[in-house]
Design a protein around this motif. Sequence first.
Motif, PDB file in Angstrom:
ATOM      1  N   LEU A 129    -108.669 -46.763  65.613  1.00  0.00           N
ATOM      2  CA  LEU A 129    -109.674 -47.559  65.250  1.00  0.00           C
ATOM      3  C   LEU A 129    -110.869 -47.116  64.332  1.00  0.00           C
ATOM      4  O   LEU A 129    -111.956 -47.011  62.778  1.00  0.00           O
ATOM      5  CB  LEU A 129    -110.815 -47.767  66.585  1.00  0.00           C
ATOM      6  N   LEU A 135    -111.877 -47.092  60.384  1.00  0.00           N
ATOM      7  CA  LEU A 135    -113.251 -47.153  59.555  1.00  0.00           C
ATOM      8  C   LEU A 135    -113.252 -45.969  58.889  1.00  0.00           C
ATOM      9  O   LEU A 135    -114.450 -46.248  57.967  1.00  0.00           O
ATOM     10  CB  LEU A 135    -113.863 -46.806  61.281  1.00  0.00           C
ATOM     11  N   SER A 167    -105.007 -40.716  64.476  1.00  0.00           N
ATOM     12  CA  SER A 167    -106.593 -41.111  63.273  1.00  0.00           C
ATOM     13  C   SER A 167    -105.983 -40.306  61.496  1.00  0.00           C
ATOM     14  O   SER A 167    -106.326 -40.887  60.709  1.00  0.00           O
ATOM     15  CB  SER A 167    -107.865 -41.120  63.703  1.00  0.00           C
ATOM     16  N   TRP A 221    -108.122 -56.309  64.824  1.00  0.00           N
ATOM     17  CA  TRP A 221    -109.295 -57.343  63.917  1.00  0.00           C
ATOM     18  C   TRP A 221    -110.145 -55.878  62.686  1.00  0.00           C
ATOM     19  O   TRP A 221    -109.606 -56.585  61.920  1.00  0.00           O
ATOM     20  CB  TRP A 221    -110.480 -57.298  64.500  1.00  0.00           C
ATOM     21  N   LYS A 222    -110.637 -54.855  62.920  1.00  0.00           N
ATOM     22  CA  LYS A 222    -110.151 -53.790  61.610  1.00  0.00           C
ATOM     23  C   LYS A 222    -109.631 -53.994  60.477  1.00  0.00           C
ATOM     24  O   LYS A 222    -109.490 -54.198  59.828  1.00  0.00           O
ATOM     25  CB  LYS A 222    -111.333 -52.832  61.830  1.00  0.00           C
ATOM     26  N   LEU A 265    -110.497 -54.735  68.837  1.00  0.00           N
ATOM     27  CA  LEU A 265    -111.073 -54.090  67.779  1.00  0.00           C
ATOM     28  C   LEU A 265    -110.079 -53.501  66.238  1.00  0.00           C
ATOM     29  O   LEU A 265    -110.510 -53.360  64.857  1.00  0.00           O
ATOM     30  CB  LEU A 265    -112.193 -52.363  68.254  1.00  0.00           C
ATOM     31  N   SER A 266    -109.149 -52.557  66.934  1.00  0.00           N
ATOM     32  CA  SER A 266    -108.296 -51.713  65.997  1.00  0.00           C
ATOM     33  C   SER A 266    -107.708 -53.210  65.187  1.00  0.00           C
ATOM     34  O   SER A 266    -107.559 -52.530  63.661  1.00  0.00           O
ATOM     35  CB  SER A 266    -107.311 -51.194  66.382  1.00  0.00           C
ATOM     36  N   SER A 294    -105.757 -45.734  70.417  1.00  0.00           N
ATOM     37  CA  SER A 294    -105.878 -47.217  70.074  1.00  0.00           C
ATOM     38  C   SER A 294    -107.598 -46.318  69.792  1.00  0.00           C
ATOM     39  O   SER A 294    -108.578 -47.237  68.255  1.00  0.00           O
ATOM     40  CB  SER A 294    -106.351 -48.205  71.164  1.00  0.00           C
ATOM     41  N   LEU A 295    -107.581 -45.876  69.826  1.00  0.00           N
ATOM     42  CA  LEU A 295    -109.115 -44.595  69.432  1.00  0.00           C
ATOM     43  C   LEU A 295    -108.747 -43.977  67.666  1.00  0.00           C
ATOM     44  O   LEU A 295    -109.779 -44.490  67.059  1.00  0.00           O
ATOM     45  CB  LEU A 295    -109.863 -43.150  70.270  1.00  0.00           C
ATOM     46  N   LEU A 347    -110.492 -51.656  72.899  1.00  0.00           N
ATOM     47  CA  LEU A 347    -110.450 -51.024  71.518  1.00  0.00           C
ATOM     48  C   LEU A 347    -109.213 -51.461  70.580  1.00  0.00           C
ATOM     49  O   LEU A 347    -109.043 -51.243  69.467  1.00  0.00           O
ATOM     50  CB  LEU A 347    -110.055 -48.773  72.039  1.00  0.00           C
ATOM     51  N   SER A 394    -104.919 -39.087  69.849  1.00  0.00           N
ATOM     52  CA  SER A 394    -106.035 -39.565  69.038  1.00  0.00           C
ATOM     53  C   SER A 394    -106.202 -39.457  67.818  1.00  0.00           C
ATOM     54  O   SER A 394    -106.049 -39.688  66.644  1.00  0.00           O
ATOM     55  CB  SER A 394    -107.326 -39.909  69.981  1.00  0.00           C
TER      56      SER A 394
END
Length: 367
Positions: free
Chosen positions: A271, A275, A191, A360-361, A357-358, A267-268, A354, A187
């Motif tokens: 995401l 963001l 990121s 989609w964003k 959402l990832s 996925s975290l 998750l 994670s």
Amino acid sequence: MRNFRAILLKEFRQVIYDYKTLIFILIMPIVLVLLFGYTIKNEINNADIAILDNSQSSLSRRIIQDFAVSDYFSIVANLHDAKEIEKTFQSKDIRMLVVFPSDFESSYTHGFSPNIQLILDASDLNVAATVKSYATEIINRAFANQQNITTANHINIKVKMQYNPHLESAYMFIPGNIALIMIIVTSLMTSITLSKERELGTWRMLAITPSNQLVLVIGKIIPYMCISLVCTAIIIVLGILIFHMPMYGSIALLVLLCFLFMLTACSLGILISVLVNTQQVAMLVCMLGFFLPTLLLSGFLFPIENMPMVLQIFSNIIPAKWFIIALRDIMIKGAGLELLWLPVTIMVGLTIVLISLSVWKLSRKNV
């Protein structure tokens, strides 16, 4: 002095301009105080227990009633046969089983010392020790109230540590370490890596390649997934060879579970990267939003039963909680998929949410 003032004002303007980082820095001490204040406790409330009353006597029923009215315990099952013990520990996730022998009251009335057996789930030593202490106190108090005398010579409490008879601490820290390593390697690194691409502006150059952005993201996170799997394998092998961690369950199911949690951690990380705009903020969000909850709210270090109801409810959306539960059940209890349906289902659901959402964003983000 003028140069110093100019530099000072510039830095203050930079800090205020980067308001996201400033907000996270100011929120962090508040979150840390609240988390540590509410999680670092020794007491346990409403621990799930089961009863096997072979005596069916008035004395055993009085003691069972003392357990029922206590704030420490919640009776979730009444067994009828010793054959139900193993199944109850696995399916009900109980912390303790209280067993009354058939001669319990007759031994007491004839002047002998009656026996009570406490069978504890010792896969979590901290919880087992606390639950044992509470149960011993309730039983001794019940017997003291019978004759208003000390009970040291009038009750024999026999303790059996289920799943961890030698009280090995490795049974606790190895599953937790696996969860932490996966969060850090997968994670956090995912990121930071993706946020670095955006911060340096290289993501735009990657975005004009024939491959779409999702393919690029997958290509970038696969190395960290491989590293995470290697680290997990190292921890498990060391735990088994050096610390004598058991492996009673299916290795294939264990690998599947680790892969599922790794997808959740990835996925975290994705995401977070879509963001935030900088590596610094990505690291702060990971540490504050995922690493600390994994450490404090997953049951790794502190029993979830200790926490206020709000945190107990919130812990249900912490993927590491369900991963550690399933990991312990596979390795220590030898549980199969039919007994792990709840943690596996929740982890699959969280992973799907998750990842959705990832994606989609990522598709909406104009990078």
